[in-house]
Design an enzyme around this catalytic site. Structure first.
Site, mmCIF file in Angstrom:
data_model
loop_
_atom_site.group_PDB
_atom_site.id
_atom_site.type_symbol
_atom_site.label_atom_id
_atom_site.label_comp_id
_atom_site.label_asym_id
_atom_site.label_seq_id
_atom_site.Cartn_x
_atom_site.Cartn_y
_atom_site.Cartn_z
ATOM 1 N N SER A 9 0.760 -1.126 0.052
ATOM 2 C CA SER A 9 0.015 0.119 0.164
ATOM 3 C C SER A 9 0.791 1.338 -0.163
ATOM 4 O O SER A 9 0.250 2.404 -0.190
ATOM 5 C CB SER A 9 -1.007 0.017 1.221
ATOM 6 O OG SER A 9 -0.247 0.020 2.391
ATOM 7 N N TYR A 11 4.092 4.015 -1.167
ATOM 8 C CA TYR A 11 4.420 4.373 -2.832
ATOM 9 C C TYR A 11 5.163 3.174 -3.726
ATOM 10 O O TYR A 11 4.998 3.238 -4.831
ATOM 11 C CB TYR A 11 5.149 5.819 -2.741
ATOM 12 C CG TYR A 11 4.392 6.937 -2.279
ATOM 13 C CD1 TYR A 11 2.770 6.995 -2.594
ATOM 14 C CD2 TYR A 11 4.625 7.891 -1.320
ATOM 15 C CE1 TYR A 11 2.069 7.972 -2.232
ATOM 16 C CE2 TYR A 11 3.994 9.100 -1.172
ATOM 17 C CZ TYR A 11 2.659 8.912 -1.471
ATOM 18 O OH TYR A 11 1.914 10.175 -1.215
ATOM 19 N N CYS A 149 17.215 5.329 -3.288
ATOM 20 C CA CYS A 149 16.918 6.222 -4.434
ATOM 21 C C CYS A 149 18.040 7.198 -4.762
ATOM 22 O O CYS A 149 18.478 7.314 -5.926
ATOM 23 C CB CYS A 149 15.674 7.079 -4.292
ATOM 24 S SG CYS A 149 15.378 7.798 -2.832
HETATM 25 N N1 LIG Z 1 9.798 6.451 -1.531
HETATM 26 C C1 LIG Z 1 10.951 6.196 -2.163
HETATM 27 O O1 LIG Z 1 11.108 6.740 -3.137
HETATM 28 C C2 LIG Z 1 11.816 5.011 -1.965
HETATM 29 C C3 LIG Z 1 13.032 4.712 -2.672
HETATM 30 C C4 LIG Z 1 13.807 3.831 -2.538
HETATM 31 C C5 LIG Z 1 13.716 2.850 -1.321
HETATM 32 N N2 LIG Z 1 12.464 3.144 -0.629
HETATM 33 C C6 LIG Z 1 12.308 2.045 0.618
HETATM 34 O O2 LIG Z 1 11.160 1.366 0.233
HETATM 35 C C7 LIG Z 1 10.318 0.903 1.277
HETATM 36 C C8 LIG Z 1 8.856 1.367 1.126
HETATM 37 O O3 LIG Z 1 8.820 2.775 0.827
HETATM 38 P P1 LIG Z 1 7.638 3.860 0.741
HETATM 39 O O4 LIG Z 1 7.954 5.247 0.189
HETATM 40 O O5 LIG Z 1 6.854 2.836 -0.233
HETATM 41 O O6 LIG Z 1 6.971 3.723 2.288
HETATM 42 P P2 LIG Z 1 5.675 3.792 2.644
HETATM 43 O O7 LIG Z 1 4.636 4.774 1.544
HETATM 44 O O8 LIG Z 1 5.735 4.463 3.951
HETATM 45 O O9 LIG Z 1 4.906 2.620 2.538
HETATM 46 C C9 LIG Z 1 5.399 1.266 3.527
HETATM 47 C C10 LIG Z 1 4.366 0.035 3.238
HETATM 48 O O10 LIG Z 1 5.001 -0.897 4.345
HETATM 49 C C11 LIG Z 1 3.751 -1.223 5.125
HETATM 50 N N3 LIG Z 1 4.256 -1.652 6.491
HETATM 51 C C12 LIG Z 1 4.673 -0.663 7.422
HETATM 52 N N4 LIG Z 1 5.015 -1.219 8.558
HETATM 53 C C13 LIG Z 1 5.172 -2.522 8.274
HETATM 54 C C14 LIG Z 1 5.651 -3.722 9.003
HETATM 55 N N5 LIG Z 1 6.106 -3.640 10.142
HETATM 56 N N6 LIG Z 1 5.335 -4.916 8.186
HETATM 57 C C15 LIG Z 1 4.942 -4.957 6.992
HETATM 58 N N7 LIG Z 1 4.684 -4.001 6.247
HETATM 59 C C16 LIG Z 1 4.759 -2.641 6.749
HETATM 60 C C17 LIG Z 1 2.822 -0.086 4.852
HETATM 61 O O11 LIG Z 1 1.433 -0.661 5.012
HETATM 62 P P3 LIG Z 1 0.728 -1.148 6.108
HETATM 63 O O12 LIG Z 1 1.300 -0.386 7.316
HETATM 64 O O13 LIG Z 1 -0.673 -0.695 5.973
HETATM 65 O O14 LIG Z 1 0.962 -2.531 6.496
HETATM 66 C C18 LIG Z 1 3.090 0.115 3.260
HETATM 67 O O15 LIG Z 1 2.496 -0.679 2.376
HETATM 68 C C19 LIG Z 1 11.298 1.904 2.585
HETATM 69 O O16 LIG Z 1 12.177 0.721 3.182
HETATM 70 C C20 LIG Z 1 11.702 2.749 1.795
HETATM 71 O O17 LIG Z 1 12.923 3.295 2.600
HETATM 72 C C21 LIG Z 1 11.514 4.211 -0.829
#
Ligand SMILES: NC(=O)c1ccc[n+]([C@@H]2O[C@H](COP(=O)([O-])OP(=O)(O)OC[C@H]3O[C@@H](n4cnc5c(N)ncnc54)[C@H](OP(=O)(O)O)[C@@H]3O)[C@@H](O)[C@H]2O)c1
Length: 350
Positions: A9, A11, A149
């Site tokens: 859910s 990004y 990123c």
């Molecule tokens: N945004 C970027 O540009 C970017 C780029 C490269 C890497 N990343 C990395 O990719 C990952 C996701 O980033 P994002 O930007 O998509 O973050 P986000 O929008 O905050 O999404 C986090 C996701 O993880 C879930 N989540 C939260 N706590 C959890 C847990 N304990 N166990 C399982 N699921 C959990 C959340 O859903 P629920 O809480 O509903 O389960 C949500 O689906 C992070 O580690 C981030 O550092 C992000």
């Protein structure tokens, strides 16, 4: 191949869904979210309405291991470590999007993340997911750790020159600009629209965590320890990164030599493009035209007066900076065409 996404859910999870639901060789069987369990994925990712009837479910390891062959973990850092060891034990192959397995040195986690890593032995198992550098290792990997990123955008600019030895490794400066989606979906004071709109705001101007990954990878390529000066800025876009990298050379560098180094390093890299034109709209890399695409655009300029090699690199932080690069790694791991599912060229105008 049945693929599951933990953290679908968010990004990054949303972009994984968008790409994987259109990938001809895989079926998405599992998309987890605790907050949105049982809801259709379009509740959170409205662009996916009618693309799939998949619903979110709770992260349940037993169901995932029986219902998937391959898993993406797109959860916040500090949570992937809770899933990855069991998933690996069950024989699944994994791409982890978080920082939990990016650094090789357990002590580096104490310094950069204030974390005593609970599975230091897995740091050796994880392959750092830059297909342009580690394609052979990625093909055989059970666990790929996708880079940060801003880290991958910087590494792709610096790597050819660190390896060729033409730059002064003591003085490399990365000035990064990043859009608001880089902070994920969870709102904070700094991401609130009225506070974020219109900003050009430096944040974590020294000691940003992505510095550790860039130093690790540039050091490996250079064959010696390298320190990087990095400062990110939050800017008024939703997607996109532009890294302006200042490197210095001891002797005068000719343009032809820079081109030769770039072309030879990236001769087999379908997602790296060189952007340096004398005419037209995009003479240098521009994140605006990369939205949704898996390209990393790289350009350069030579400042003869200062013996400065100015490198410019740009990505969509959610695609080549996250989900798209993760799928590229998956394609290599599973023996598919590296470009599968990633052909979207971006939009213009946007
Ligand atoms: N945004 C970027 O540009 C970017 C780029 C490269 C890497 N990343 C990395 O990719 C990952 C996701 O980033 P994002 O930007 O998509 O973050 P986000 O929008 O905050 O999404 C986090 C996701 O993880 C879930 N989540 C939260 N706590 C959890 C847990 N304990 N166990 C399982 N699921 C959990 C959340 O859903 P629920 O809480 O509903 O389960 C949500 O689906 C992070 O580690 C981030 O550092 C992000």
């Amino acid at each position: 191949m049945r693929v599951g996404i933990i953290g679908a859910s968010g990004y990054v999870g949303g972009e994984l869904l968008r790409i994987l639901l259109n990938h001809k060789d895989v079926v998405v069987t599992f998309a987890t979210s605790k907050q949105y369990k049982y809801e259709p994925i379009h509740r959170v990712h409205p662009n996916l309405r009618s693309v799939s009837d998949l619903k979110f479910s709770e992260p349940n390891l037993d169901k995932m291991t029986s219902g998937c062959d391959f898993v993406f973990v797109a959860a916040p850092h500090g949570s992937a470590v809770k899933y990855v060891p069991s998933l690996l034990e069950s024989g699944l192959r994994i791409v982890d999007m978080s920082a939990d397995f990016r650094l090789k040195d357990p002590q580096a986690y104490v310094h950069w993340y204030r974390l005593n890593h609970p599975n230091p032995e897995l740091l050796k198992v994880a392959t750092f997911g830059v297909p342009e550098i580690y394609s052979q290792e990625i093909k055989g990997a059970r666990l790929v750790s996708n880079p940060g990123c801003m880290a991958i955008t910087s590494i792709l600019a610096i790597a050819p020159f660190a390896k060729s030895g033409v730059i002064d490794l003591e003085h490399i400066v990365v000035d990064a600009k990043i859009g608001s989606s880089g902070g994920g979906t969870k709102p904070t004071m700094g991401t609130h629209h009225s506070e974020r709109y219109g900003v050009v705001r430096p944040y974590k101007p020294v000691d940003h965590r992505h510095t550790a990954e860039i130093e690790q990878e540039v050091s490996r390529l250079a064959g010696r320890e390298v320190r990087i000066s990095m400062t990110p800025h939050a800017v008024n876009i939703v997607r996109g990164i532009l890294c302006t990298v200042h490197c210095f050379t001891e002797r005068k560098l000719e343009s032809a030599e820079v081109w030769r180094i770039l072309r030879s390093f990236y001769q087999n890299a379908p997602f790296v493009r060189f952007v340096k034109d004398k005419k037209g709209l995009s003479r240098y890399p521009d994140p605006k035209i990369l939205s949704g695409s898996n390209f990393c655009d790289i350009g350069f300029e030579l400042d003869e007066r200062l013996n400065r090699l100015l490198l410019l690199s740009s990505t969509d932080n959610l695609v080549k900076g996250a989900a798209g690069n993760g799928v590229q790694c998956m394609n290599l791991m599973l023996g598919y065409d590296e470009r599968s599912g990633l052909e979207f060229p971006g939009l213009h105008p946007i």
